[in-house]
Design an enzyme around this catalytic site. Structure first.
Site: not given
Ligand code: PMM
Length: 283
Positions: A216, A261
């Site tokens: 992030k 995650r």
């Molecule tokens: N961040 C992203 C997408 N989905 N889901 C959860 N539960 N927590 C998060 O922090 C989260 C998520 C955005 O990141 P990406 O585009 O790298 O998937």
């Protein structure tokens, strides 16, 4: 409403790892790499080989510049991937805020719905009908929606508890609810760090807590600020971001997180094994 006692991840008492699988042309960190179903399935299996306990499949990017897509297109992207992984016995979570996609994905074999917006009034019905577990993530819609906090930890904690209570009022058992502070969503860098520092307060609610730091912007910014050349966040090499993410995974383990995650599962697996050894429990 009584919160459940959070159960741990697959390996002993350490947190579970959710490997991120974005089946999108435009996600900010890995979008495009795994867009074709065959490539996405192969990458999902490689994340399992690296030590992922869950594969979190998403079909729409939340990157600030990306356009929302229709649920039909989202399903076209994710369902073959969810089904193929689930058929191979891989635990799958579906990253969607559309109840229709969530329901179809659970029918295809997903067992967790990961909802970053919590905006679809049909979602509780899907959870009731399917028995899926549910990640409720703190956000105010798009990640760039501005919001002013007083005590960010307390505000996020009480909002998540309010949502958990609302879900229970709609018939979702507390054992199925997972909380996520939504790092990077309407939060300034220091607010994200404050939430990580306060992660134990979220874990103390008794609900399992999922933490998503991976790649992030606030991590990139920290690394750029500490680089001697004064690089911008965009210049920070991916390996450095993944190393920083793995360190936060180990710290999240010490703070009582139920799961993390991440995109780079291998680095986080190593970090969690070290954190487990440090605590005297299996990672
Ligand atoms: N961040 C992203 C997408 N989905 N889901 C959860 N539960 N927590 C998060 O922090 C989260 C998520 C955005 O990141 P990406 O585009 O790298 O998937």
């Amino acid at each position: 409403m009584t919160p459940p006692t959070a159960s741990s991840g697959r390996r002993g008492a350490g947190p579970a790892i959710f490997g991120v699988l974005n089946v999108t042309p435009d996600s900010f960190s890995d979008g495009g790499d795994h867009y074709a179903p065959e490539a996405a399935i192969e990458h999902g299996l490689s994340l399992v080989a690296d030590g992922a306990d869950w594969i979190d499949v998403g079909g729409e990017s939340t990157a600030p510049a990306s356009e929302p897509i229709a649920p039909e297109e989202e399903r076209r992207r994710v369902l073959p991937v969810v089904a193929a992984l689930a058929d191979r016995g891989v635990p799958v979570s579906i990253d969607t805020y559309h109840a229709s996609t969530a329901e179809a994905a659970v029918e295809a074999g997903a067992t967790i719905v990961n909802d970053v917006f919590g905006s679809d009034p049909g979602m509780a019905g899907v959870l009731r009908r399917t028995g899926a577990r549910y990640v409720t993530m703190h956000s105010f819609g798009a990640p760039t929606t501005p919001h002013r906090y007083g005590d960010v930890v307390e505000e996020v904690r009480s909002e998540l508890l309010r949502r958990a209570a609302a879900l229970q009022a709609e018939g979702v058992e507390p054992e199925r609810i997972i909380l996520d502070p939504g790092l990077g969503f309407s939060k300034e860098p220091e607010e994200n760090w404050a939430l990580l520092r306060g992660a134990h307060a979220l874990a103390a609610t008794g609900y399992p807590v999922l933490i998503g730091v991976s790649r992030k912007r606030f991590v990139r910014r920290l690394l750029a600020e500490s680089s001697p050349a004064g690089a911008s966040g965009e210049d920070v090499p991916m390996a450095d971001r993944d190393l920083a993410t793995a360190v936060t995974s180990a710290l999240a383990a010490l703070a009582g997180a139920w799961a993390v995650r991440v995109h780079d599962v291998r680095a986080t697996r190593i970090a969690l094994d070290v954190a487990g050894a440090w605590r005297g429990v299996p990672g």
